[in-house]
Design a protein around this motif. Structure first.
Motif, mmCIF file in Angstrom:
data_model
loop_
_atom_site.group_PDB
_atom_site.id
_atom_site.type_symbol
_atom_site.label_atom_id
_atom_site.label_comp_id
_atom_site.label_asym_id
_atom_site.label_seq_id
_atom_site.Cartn_x
_atom_site.Cartn_y
_atom_site.Cartn_z
ATOM 1 N N ILE A 53 0.820 -1.218 0.000
ATOM 2 C CA ILE A 53 0.000 0.000 0.000
ATOM 3 C C ILE A 53 0.855 1.271 0.000
ATOM 4 O O ILE A 53 0.317 2.377 0.130
ATOM 5 N N GLY A 54 2.178 1.099 -0.158
ATOM 6 C CA GLY A 54 3.056 2.261 -0.274
ATOM 7 C C GLY A 54 3.207 3.064 0.998
ATOM 8 O O GLY A 54 3.516 4.264 0.950
ATOM 9 N N GLU A 55 3.018 2.439 2.156
ATOM 10 C CA GLU A 55 3.149 3.139 3.436
ATOM 11 C C GLU A 55 4.630 3.203 3.823
ATOM 12 O O GLU A 55 5.241 2.205 4.182
ATOM 13 N N VAL A 56 5.199 4.406 3.750
ATOM 14 C CA VAL A 56 6.630 4.591 4.012
ATOM 15 C C VAL A 56 6.881 4.641 5.517
ATOM 16 O O VAL A 56 6.265 5.443 6.219
ATOM 17 N N PRO A 57 7.767 3.794 6.036
ATOM 18 C CA PRO A 57 8.027 3.789 7.478
ATOM 19 C C PRO A 57 8.788 5.033 7.922
ATOM 20 O O PRO A 57 9.586 5.591 7.167
ATOM 21 N N SER A 58 8.532 5.452 9.164
ATOM 22 C CA SER A 58 9.229 6.605 9.726
ATOM 23 C C SER A 58 10.644 6.217 10.137
ATOM 24 O O SER A 58 10.987 5.027 10.188
ATOM 25 N N LEU A 59 11.460 7.219 10.444
ATOM 26 C CA LEU A 59 12.846 6.967 10.855
ATOM 27 C C LEU A 59 12.936 6.100 12.111
ATOM 28 O O LEU A 59 13.752 5.167 12.151
ATOM 29 N N VAL B 67 10.880 3.823 13.078
ATOM 30 C CA VAL B 67 10.507 2.465 12.694
ATOM 31 C C VAL B 67 11.671 1.772 11.983
ATOM 32 O O VAL B 67 11.962 0.603 12.235
ATOM 33 N N VAL B 68 12.347 2.499 11.099
ATOM 34 C CA VAL B 68 13.516 1.945 10.402
ATOM 35 C C VAL B 68 14.611 1.603 11.408
ATOM 36 O O VAL B 68 15.224 0.531 11.344
ATOM 37 N N ALA B 69 14.852 2.527 12.359
ATOM 38 C CA ALA B 69 15.873 2.289 13.384
ATOM 39 C C ALA B 69 15.511 1.079 14.232
ATOM 40 O O ALA B 69 16.368 0.249 14.571
ATOM 41 N N GLY B 70 14.219 0.951 14.545
ATOM 42 C CA GLY B 70 13.766 -0.204 15.317
ATOM 43 C C GLY B 70 13.956 -1.497 14.556
ATOM 44 O O GLY B 70 14.359 -2.515 15.124
ATOM 45 N N GLY B 71 13.685 -1.455 13.257
ATOM 46 C CA GLY B 71 13.880 -2.637 12.419
ATOM 47 C C GLY B 71 15.326 -3.069 12.383
ATOM 48 O O GLY B 71 15.641 -4.267 12.470
ATOM 49 N N VAL B 72 16.222 -2.106 12.280
ATOM 50 C CA VAL B 72 17.660 -2.406 12.283
ATOM 51 C C VAL B 72 18.061 -3.030 13.618
ATOM 52 O O VAL B 72 18.843 -3.991 13.668
ATOM 53 N N ALA B 73 17.495 -2.492 14.714
ATOM 54 C CA ALA B 73 17.821 -3.009 16.045
ATOM 55 C C ALA B 73 17.329 -4.456 16.206
ATOM 56 O O ALA B 73 18.031 -5.306 16.752
ATOM 57 N N VAL B 74 16.122 -4.733 15.717
ATOM 58 C CA VAL B 74 15.575 -6.094 15.816
ATOM 59 C C VAL B 74 16.443 -7.078 15.048
ATOM 60 O O VAL B 74 16.829 -8.136 15.569
ATOM 61 N N ILE B 75 16.750 -6.734 13.802
ATOM 62 C CA ILE B 75 17.553 -7.626 12.969
ATOM 63 C C ILE B 75 18.953 -7.814 13.553
ATOM 64 O O ILE B 75 19.490 -8.928 13.584
ATOM 65 N N SER B 76 19.532 -6.742 14.082
ATOM 66 C CA SER B 76 20.857 -6.835 14.703
ATOM 67 C C SER B 76 20.819 -7.741 15.927
ATOM 68 O O SER B 76 21.729 -8.548 16.145
ATOM 69 N N GLY B 77 19.758 -7.611 16.718
ATOM 70 C CA GLY B 77 19.621 -8.461 17.903
ATOM 71 C C GLY B 77 19.501 -9.926 17.539
ATOM 72 O O GLY B 77 20.093 -10.792 18.191
ATOM 73 N N VAL B 78 18.732 -10.220 16.487
ATOM 74 C CA VAL B 78 18.583 -11.598 16.030
ATOM 75 C C VAL B 78 19.925 -12.158 15.571
ATOM 76 O O VAL B 78 20.291 -13.292 15.893
ATOM 77 N N LEU B 79 20.674 -11.346 14.821
ATOM 78 C CA LEU B 79 21.991 -11.790 14.337
ATOM 79 C C LEU B 79 22.953 -12.027 15.495
ATOM 80 O O LEU B 79 23.728 -12.992 15.483
#
Length: 258
Positions: free
Chosen positions: A231-237, A239-251
């Motif tokens: 739906i083209g919903e662009v995430p806020s900064l 949210v992007v930072a949170g996504g990076v943190a989640v993926i980094s934590g998983v790694l």
């Protein structure tokens, strides 16, 4: 929930038979363990999670679900004396903070006004159920195939929830009279519960319950990503930072132990 559980059971049995997977022998002690898995994984987690959504927001539930890896880590230590490494601990904390950022969109101060109501309390009980579902399965997964452990836990969970279905027979029959609803139940039973639960248990057998549970924190991330491409919903900064943190934590939790 009951319909999806039995659909998942039939699907997993079919796949197991096609693959000639050796089944689980009938032993009372084994079936007691399977009923315990069915109770925690379906009666507690699945049922309460859906029931909680009637009383609270999905975003709050996502934040509470982010605590699952920490609970699994604690239970893994208490049940099996599994050592908690510093890297795993930091990974769990980082990933949880990322979930909070994603769900609150950076407005973490809103959590200060979060009063625990019926919905949040039900979510808390639900994630404890899922954590126990992840831990209690360990002895069975060491001896038997994940596909049969998953299939029979679906079966036992469905059997235990049948009385709840009896309380809502009319509503269930109305739903099952709709072809579209049946299609959705088939898709969810095969993909969400069948393959989803199977791959989760295979993950536990391969990388352990703590590391496997960490991947649950990717659910809000996938939600944001799907919203972007559909739906083209662009995430806020935040949210992007949170996504990076989640993926980094998983790694971090899946790196070699210190």
């Amino acid at each position: 929930v009951v319909s999806r559980v039995f659909i998942a059971y039939l699907f997993l049995c079919f796949v197991a038979r096609v693959r000639n997977e050796p089944s689980i022998p009938f032993k009372m002690t084994v079936w007691i363990q399977l009923f315990v898995l069915g109770f925690f994984g379906f009666c507690i987690h699945n049922y309460l999670m859906f029931a909680a959504l009637e009383h609270t927001e999905a975003g709050k539930g996502a934040i509470i679900n982010g605590a699952i890896p920490a609970i699994v880590m604690i239970l893994n230590f208490l049940f099996y004396r599994q050592k908690i490494t510093l890297l795993s601990l930091l990974g769990v904390i980082l990933s949880f903070c990322g979930v909070v950022l994603v769900v609150t969109e950076g407005r973490i101060y809103n959590l200060l006004n979060l009063n625990i109501n019926k919905g949040e309390f039900m979510f808390l009980i639900a994630i404890i159920g899922w954590s126990l579902y992840s831990i209690v399965a360990r002895p069975l997964l060491e001896e038997y195939r994940p596909i049969w452990v998953t299939a029979y836990s679906c079966l036992t969970g469905g059997i235990l929830m049948l009385p709840l279905l009896g309380l809502n027979v009319e509503s269930a029959l109305d739903l099952l009279s709709e072809p579209f609803v049946i299609l959705i139940l088939l898709i969810q039973g095969v993909l969400t519960m069948g393959l989803g639960f199977l791959w989760y248990y295979e993950g536990i057998k391969s990388i352990g319950p703590v590391n496997a549970s960490m991947y649950l924190n990717l659910i809000p991330i996938f939600g944001v990503f799907l919203a972007l491409i559909t739906i083209g919903e662009v995430p806020s900064l935040p949210v992007v930072a949170g996504g990076v943190a989640v993926i980094s934590g998983v790694l971090m939790t899946n790196l070699k132990k210190l």
